[in-house]
Design a protein around this motif. Structure first.
Motif, short mmCIF file in Angstrom:
data_model
loop_
_atom_site.label_atom_id
_atom_site.label_comp_id
_atom_site.label_asym_id
_atom_site.label_seq_id
_atom_site.Cartn_x
_atom_site.Cartn_y
_atom_site.Cartn_z
N ILE A 221 0.86 -1.18 0.00
CA ILE A 221 0.00 0.00 0.00
C ILE A 221 0.90 1.23 0.00
O ILE A 221 2.02 1.20 0.51
N GLU A 222 0.42 2.29 -0.60
CA GLU A 222 1.21 3.52 -0.69
C GLU A 222 0.52 4.63 0.07
O GLU A 222 -0.66 4.91 -0.14
N VAL A 223 1.24 5.24 0.98
CA VAL A 223 0.73 6.36 1.77
C VAL A 223 1.76 7.48 1.72
O VAL A 223 2.92 7.28 2.11
N ALA A 266 -5.59 2.57 6.32
CA ALA A 266 -5.21 2.66 4.91
C ALA A 266 -6.05 1.73 4.05
O ALA A 266 -6.52 2.11 2.97
N ASP A 269 -9.46 3.02 3.48
CA ASP A 269 -9.48 4.16 2.55
C ASP A 269 -9.19 3.71 1.11
O ASP A 269 -9.81 4.21 0.17
N ILE A 270 -8.30 2.74 0.94
CA ILE A 270 -7.83 2.36 -0.40
C ILE A 270 -8.68 1.25 -1.03
O ILE A 270 -9.04 1.33 -2.21
#
Length: 346
Positions: A221-223, A266, A269-270
């Motif tokens: 995942i990218e934050v 996350a 949200d994703i």
């Protein structure tokens, strides 16, 4: 009017399906009637067992004389019927649980269950999850009843989930989880354990429980332009939510809860769809202090549970050191019926 081949084969398949379903219902109905008959015979035996030590042997002999072609009325099977009526004292559980199991499933539980509560738990789990006999044997041998139903669970699910979801989420927690297909060896690191769980994903899912679908491991995942990697990601079709599992080959530390809370935020949200329920997390650790885990989860926003796991050095007898004692279990389930094993062999 001529019928084309595709339409014909479609009709044929529908008819064949209807025949199979009718055959299945007939078999199921016959099974139910047989199970109910066995229960009633067991009641007669319990109510009339005052007729001496050879009462059951005499019954088996005389039933054979009148019904020479009938099977299922041996001394051994009559003793199973006696156990059956003792473990299931009311007809409600007979009709709603026992009659939906095969006799093989039932007799296995008659041998293994130490109380009516334990028998009914395994029986309901078998029906709900569609366990074959081999699957039931696995869950009994690894003491799933104690690990899931009676284990002291550390989670904040009751506070973070609505009642309907809380019950299902709590059912996913066992303490400990048993991954006996992963070899315990010196210097084993978390990533190697994870790799073996993924390589044996069918067995992993069997241990996790019904409804788990594997989504990925080391899931990226990218934050804020930075990459993070989730150990194991599942979707649970019963809970209708993502399940994030963090694997730690160490005792539980409070900071693990904060990291998993971040991952769950996350994922919600994703990945979370508007029809999905809030994602839940499970931290699997080598050991876990329940009070420390409860304090760590107390003010966490996301639903998280903490459990221990065991690898291939696990054997059921050794589990007694980490689980409630026999006396504790007896108090909690109020054992009403304890079968004397020597009776079966007499």
């Amino acid at each position: 009017m001529l019928i084309n081949n595709n339409e014909y084969f479609e009709i044929l398949e529908k008819i064949k399906t209807a025949i199979r379903e009718a055959q299945y219902r007939a078999v199921l109905g016959a099974n139910r009637e047989q199970i109910i008959l066995y229960w009633n015979i067991g009641k007669y035996i319990i109510e009339n067992n005052k007729h001496g030590s050879r009462f059951i042997e005499n019954l088996a002999r005389d039933i054979k004389l009148d019904f020479p072609n009938a099977k299922g009325y041996s001394v051994r099977n009559l003793r199973y019927m006696q156990k059956f009526a003792g473990l299931v004292p009311n007809e409600v559980n007979l009709q709603t649980v026992s009659a939906d199991l095969s006799w093989s499933h039932n007799t296995y539980l008659f041998d293994k269950a130490k109380s009516s509560d334990e028998y009914l738990w395994y029986a309901r789990q078998t029906i709900e999850n569609g366990w074959a006999l081999s699957s039931l044997e696995y869950h009994v041998q690894t003491k799933s009843y104690v690990r899931q139903e009676l284990a002291e669970k550390a989670s904040n699910y009751p506070e973070k989930l609505p009642p309907a979801l809380n019950g299902l989420a709590m059912d996913t927690l066992k303490n400990p989880f048993v991954f006996d297909f992963v070899e315990q060896r010196e210097g084993l690191v978390e990533r190697k354990i994870e790799d073996e769980l993924v390589a044996n994903i069918a067995k992993t899912i069997m241990e996790l429980g019904t409804g788990f679908a594997f989504y990925g491991n080391q899931y990226r995942i990218e934050v804020s332009n930075k990459d993070y990697y989730i150990d194991l990601l599942f979707y649970n079709t019963k809970l209708r939510c993502y399940v994030v599992i963090e694997l730690k080959n160490t005792p539980f530390k409070p900071e693990y809860a904060g990291k998993l809370n971040f991952y769950l935020s996350a994922i919600d949200d994703i990945l979370k769809h508007e029809n999905d329920n809030p994602s839940i997390g499970i931290i699997l650790c080598k050991t876990r202090d329940k009070l420390t885990a409860e304090y760590a989860l107390k003010d966490i926003n996301k639903p998280i549970g903490v459990s221990e796991y065991k690898l291939s050095d696990f054997v059921p007898e050794e589990l007694a050191d980490t689980l409630p004692s026999a006396e504790d279990i007896e108090k909690r389930v109020r054992l009403e019926y304890d079968i004397n094993d020597s009776e079966e062999n007499s």
